[in-house]
Design a protein around this motif. Structure first.
Motif, mmCIF file in Angstrom:
data_model
loop_
_atom_site.group_PDB
_atom_site.id
_atom_site.type_symbol
_atom_site.label_atom_id
_atom_site.label_comp_id
_atom_site.label_asym_id
_atom_site.label_seq_id
_atom_site.Cartn_x
_atom_site.Cartn_y
_atom_site.Cartn_z
ATOM 1 N N ASN A 219 -18.367 0.919 -1.851
ATOM 2 C CA ASN A 219 -18.224 2.004 -2.668
ATOM 3 C C ASN A 219 -17.011 2.820 -3.870
ATOM 4 O OD1 ASN A 219 -20.054 4.446 -4.511
ATOM 5 N ND2 ASN A 219 -19.303 5.742 -2.586
ATOM 6 N N HIS A 220 -16.113 1.592 -4.151
ATOM 7 C CA HIS A 220 -15.543 1.280 -5.192
ATOM 8 C C HIS A 220 -15.021 0.242 -5.173
ATOM 9 C CE1 HIS A 220 -11.435 3.043 -6.517
ATOM 10 N NE2 HIS A 220 -12.231 4.112 -6.796
ATOM 11 N N ALA A 221 -15.831 -0.137 -6.804
ATOM 12 C CA ALA A 221 -15.524 -1.941 -7.286
ATOM 13 C C ALA A 221 -13.783 -2.247 -7.084
ATOM 14 C CB ALA A 221 -16.294 -1.429 -8.972
ATOM 15 N N GLU A 222 -12.401 -1.421 -7.391
ATOM 16 C CA GLU A 222 -11.423 -1.690 -7.445
ATOM 17 C C GLU A 222 -11.434 -1.873 -6.134
ATOM 18 O OE1 GLU A 222 -9.103 0.875 -9.607
ATOM 19 O OE2 GLU A 222 -9.531 0.894 -11.763
ATOM 20 N N ARG B 123 -11.659 -7.992 -1.480
ATOM 21 C CA ARG B 123 -12.424 -9.320 -1.540
ATOM 22 C C ARG B 123 -11.331 -10.547 -1.813
ATOM 23 N NH1 ARG B 123 -16.288 -7.114 -5.759
ATOM 24 N NH2 ARG B 123 -17.974 -6.919 -4.230
ATOM 25 N N ARG C 89 -17.768 4.521 -12.265
ATOM 26 C CA ARG C 89 -16.414 5.574 -12.370
ATOM 27 C C ARG C 89 -16.348 5.403 -13.862
ATOM 28 N NH1 ARG C 89 -16.458 4.427 -7.108
ATOM 29 N NH2 ARG C 89 -15.532 6.590 -5.351
ATOM 30 N N HIS D 225 -7.723 5.655 7.441
ATOM 31 C CA HIS D 225 -6.824 5.835 5.926
ATOM 32 C C HIS D 225 -6.026 6.364 6.099
ATOM 33 C CE1 HIS D 225 -6.498 7.541 1.144
ATOM 34 N NE2 HIS D 225 -5.930 6.009 2.078
ATOM 35 N N LEU D 226 -4.546 5.731 5.936
ATOM 36 C CA LEU D 226 -3.606 6.575 6.616
ATOM 37 C C LEU D 226 -3.330 7.288 7.312
ATOM 38 C CD1 LEU D 226 -3.435 8.286 2.725
ATOM 39 C CD2 LEU D 226 -1.976 6.103 3.653
ATOM 40 N N ILE E 74 -13.977 -3.733 -14.718
ATOM 41 C CA ILE E 74 -13.558 -4.000 -13.715
ATOM 42 C C ILE E 74 -13.746 -2.750 -13.350
ATOM 43 C CG2 ILE E 74 -11.394 -3.868 -11.966
ATOM 44 C CD1 ILE E 74 -9.576 -6.241 -14.319
ATOM 45 N N ASP F 25 -13.156 -3.091 -3.738
ATOM 46 C CA ASP F 25 -13.711 -3.685 -3.243
ATOM 47 C C ASP F 25 -13.046 -4.935 -3.946
ATOM 48 O OD1 ASP F 25 -16.211 -2.303 -1.810
ATOM 49 O OD2 ASP F 25 -17.126 -2.320 -2.932
ATOM 50 N N LYS F 26 -13.251 -4.983 -5.102
ATOM 51 C CA LYS F 26 -12.219 -6.344 -5.523
ATOM 52 C C LYS F 26 -11.031 -6.761 -4.986
ATOM 53 C CE LYS F 26 -10.620 -7.983 -10.296
ATOM 54 N NZ LYS F 26 -9.286 -7.872 -9.228
ATOM 55 N N HIS F 27 -10.026 -5.991 -4.870
ATOM 56 C CA HIS F 27 -8.943 -6.281 -3.539
ATOM 57 C C HIS F 27 -9.528 -6.767 -2.373
ATOM 58 C CE1 HIS F 27 -5.121 -4.586 -2.193
ATOM 59 N NE2 HIS F 27 -4.612 -5.381 -2.449
ATOM 60 N N TYR G 147 0.709 -1.105 -0.120
ATOM 61 C CA TYR G 147 -0.205 -0.096 0.126
ATOM 62 C C TYR G 147 0.745 1.262 0.286
ATOM 63 C CZ TYR G 147 -4.291 2.949 0.783
ATOM 64 O OH TYR G 147 -5.428 3.371 0.314
ATOM 65 N N TYR G 148 2.103 1.278 0.285
ATOM 66 C CA TYR G 148 3.000 2.120 1.019
ATOM 67 C C TYR G 148 3.739 1.781 -0.288
ATOM 68 C CZ TYR G 148 1.110 3.936 5.501
ATOM 69 O OH TYR G 148 0.391 4.584 5.170
ATOM 70 N N ASP H 294 -18.050 0.696 -10.772
ATOM 71 C CA ASP H 294 -18.659 1.249 -10.062
ATOM 72 C C ASP H 294 -19.569 2.575 -10.734
ATOM 73 O OD1 ASP H 294 -16.409 2.763 -9.845
ATOM 74 O OD2 ASP H 294 -15.972 1.742 -8.177
ATOM 75 N N TYR I 175 -2.377 -7.699 6.025
ATOM 76 C CA TYR I 175 -1.926 -6.514 4.753
ATOM 77 C C TYR I 175 -1.562 -5.281 5.174
ATOM 78 C CZ TYR I 175 -1.689 -4.026 0.249
ATOM 79 O OH TYR I 175 -1.304 -3.466 -0.684
ATOM 80 N N ASP I 176 -0.296 -4.420 4.603
ATOM 81 C CA ASP I 176 -0.130 -3.467 5.671
ATOM 82 C C ASP I 176 -0.686 -2.314 4.880
ATOM 83 O OD1 ASP I 176 0.855 -1.810 7.355
ATOM 84 O OD2 ASP I 176 2.947 -1.839 6.735
ATOM 85 N N LEU I 177 -2.092 -1.399 5.815
ATOM 86 C CA LEU I 177 -2.397 -0.582 5.035
ATOM 87 C C LEU I 177 -1.774 0.657 6.320
ATOM 88 C CD1 LEU I 177 -6.285 -1.700 5.250
ATOM 89 C CD2 LEU I 177 -4.446 -0.943 3.710
ATOM 90 N N GLY I 178 -0.676 0.757 7.251
ATOM 91 C CA GLY I 178 -0.153 1.292 8.070
ATOM 92 C C GLY I 178 -0.544 1.258 9.479
ATOM 93 N N GLU J 180 -16.862 -6.377 -10.990
ATOM 94 C CA GLU J 180 -15.419 -6.385 -11.186
ATOM 95 C C GLU J 180 -14.795 -7.768 -11.177
ATOM 96 O OE1 GLU J 180 -17.445 -5.391 -9.131
ATOM 97 O OE2 GLU J 180 -17.883 -5.003 -7.258
ATOM 98 N N ASP J 181 -15.448 -8.634 -9.978
ATOM 99 C CA ASP J 181 -14.377 -9.909 -10.320
ATOM 100 C C ASP J 181 -15.069 -10.514 -11.132
ATOM 101 O OD1 ASP J 181 -14.385 -9.781 -6.992
ATOM 102 O OD2 ASP J 181 -16.360 -9.009 -6.921
ATOM 103 N N LYS K 240 -13.234 -16.582 -1.774
ATOM 104 C CA LYS K 240 -13.580 -17.688 -2.034
ATOM 105 C C LYS K 240 -13.495 -18.786 -1.588
ATOM 106 C CE LYS K 240 -12.995 -16.756 -6.612
ATOM 107 N NZ LYS K 240 -11.479 -16.391 -7.780
#
Lengths: 181, 188
Positions: free
Chosen positions: B80-83, B89, A113, B39-40, A107, B85-87, A38-39, A111, B168-171, A134-135, B97
């Motif tokens: 509220n953000h498909a990309e 999941r 965008r 967030h951060l 993908i 949400d995919k991450h 992420y960073y 949503d 997973y490292d989100l900070g 997206e999946d 899964k």
């Protein structure tokens, strides 16, 4: 019947090699970017460029297909079987490219965008077209990318076979060499 | 034979009704499972799970619920953000899964005065079961305009992602997720 020319059009030659470079780069970047931390400095930039370049290549490929259908092409070489296989592989590569463009687009637009292409312009979304978009699109994008790389490998093996074993002009004429006998 | 079957059906029906007097109104979407995470360290990101079901036991006029069960379809996460949400999941986070469901089963509910209560229970998330404590309160109860009887509760808790094997490292500011729960049940 399609007109036959001595060699390939320089436009098609340029697009061919540009596409080859882009496809391999995008494949590597695509596999790498989904595991970024992420960073990482690339966490936002790599997907942004991947999407931008993908959509530009989609546009270029549409032009390429139109150009390819309008212009004469040099004769196919090799046995009838080889010519048939080559045509099939070429057709599949085009189909996979377009499936890749569409699945990738689906993908990021699931949503509603839009996708920003290098902050030059945005390609709008059609909204969510089906559940779990997206999946599902993501899985398809992943498997098609691998299939495309597999077919491209076959394409390369074919070109090298023409060049080194048959010693014909198949590869040379894609490198733009003129007046080949 | 007919009598026996009838008696059995009645007993079964009664025991089910006892174990779950109220069904959480997910059909009418008068319940929600929301989360937020920093967030951060600069702001809050919120999201929710759209698909879940559950029930709780509650005696009219009682200060607390006696039992709560909730099952959440993890794939229904929606930030509220498909990309994203995919991450979320994928196997960096919920790995839906492999772990399609998260469950909460209460083990003990204590009354903390007025309408306040502490609901302790086992939360199973990402294949890991841990005890969590939810600070909850009764919002209200009574007849609805359509002939039913409803009771609603709100609760909050927080969980550390690492405790559930999500690393997973989100900070440093984003290791904990707050859960904001609103449930309304319809008496059966």
């Amino acid at each position: 019947m399609k007109q036959v020319s001595a060699g390939w059009d320089w436009v098609l030659i340029t697009i061919h090699w540009l596409t080859a470079l882009t496809v391999f780069s995008m494949f590597a970047v695509g596999l790498w970017m989904v595991d970024l931390n992420y960073y990482s400095d690339w966490y936002k930039t790599a997907p942004h460029w991947h999407k931008s370049i993908g959509l530009l290549l989609a546009g270029l490929t549409v032009c390429r297909v139109i150009w390819r259908l309008l212009r004469p092409r040099p004769p196919k070489l090799g046995s009838a079987f080889e010519r048939a296989i080559a045509s099939l592989v070429h057709l599949l590569i085009y189909l996979l490219l377009f499936s890749l463009f569409v699945s990738g687009y689906l993908i990021s637009t699931a949503d509603g965008r839009a996708i920003d292409v290098f902050d030059w312009f945005a390609v709008p979304s059609f909204g969510q077209l089906f559940d779990d978009q997206e999946d599902i699109a993501g899985s398809i994008h992943f498997y098609i990318a691998w299939t495309l790389i597999g077919l491209v490998s076959l394409h390369i093996v074919g070109a090298l076979k023409h060049h080194f074993i048959d010693k014909d002009v198949t590869l040379k004429r894609m490198l733009g060499k003129k007046h080949l006998s | 034979m007919k009598k026996l079957a009838l008696a059995l059906a009645f007993t079964l029906g009664a025991s089910v009704a006892n174990a779950a007097d109220y069904i959480i109104d997910t059909k009418g979407a008068h319940a929600s499972i929301n989360f937020k995470i920093q967030h951060l360290g600069y702001s809050w990101l919120t999201g929710r799970f759209n698909d879940f079901s559950g029930e709780f036991s509650y005696e009219e006029g009682e200060p607390k619920v006696s039992k709560v069960n909730v099952t959440v379809k993890t794939a229904s996460i929606d930030s509220n953000h498909a990309e994203r949400d995919k991450h979320l999941r994928g196997d960096d986070f919920l790995d839906v899964k492999k772990y399609p469901e998260a469950t909460f089963v209460s083990t003990n509910v204590t009354h903390d005065g007025d309408d306040e209560m502490t609901i302790i229970g086992d939360l199973t998330l990402h294949g890991v079961t841990r005890s969590v404590s939810i600070d909850a309160h009764k919002v209200g109860e009574g007849k609805d305009p359509w002939g039913g009887y409803r009771a609603g509760f709100a609760g909050e808790t927080h969980i550390a992602l690492k405790d559930f094997g999500i690393d997973y490292d989100l900070g440093p500011a984003s290791t904990e997720v707050k859960l904001m729960l609103h449930i309304e049940g319809v008496k059966q």
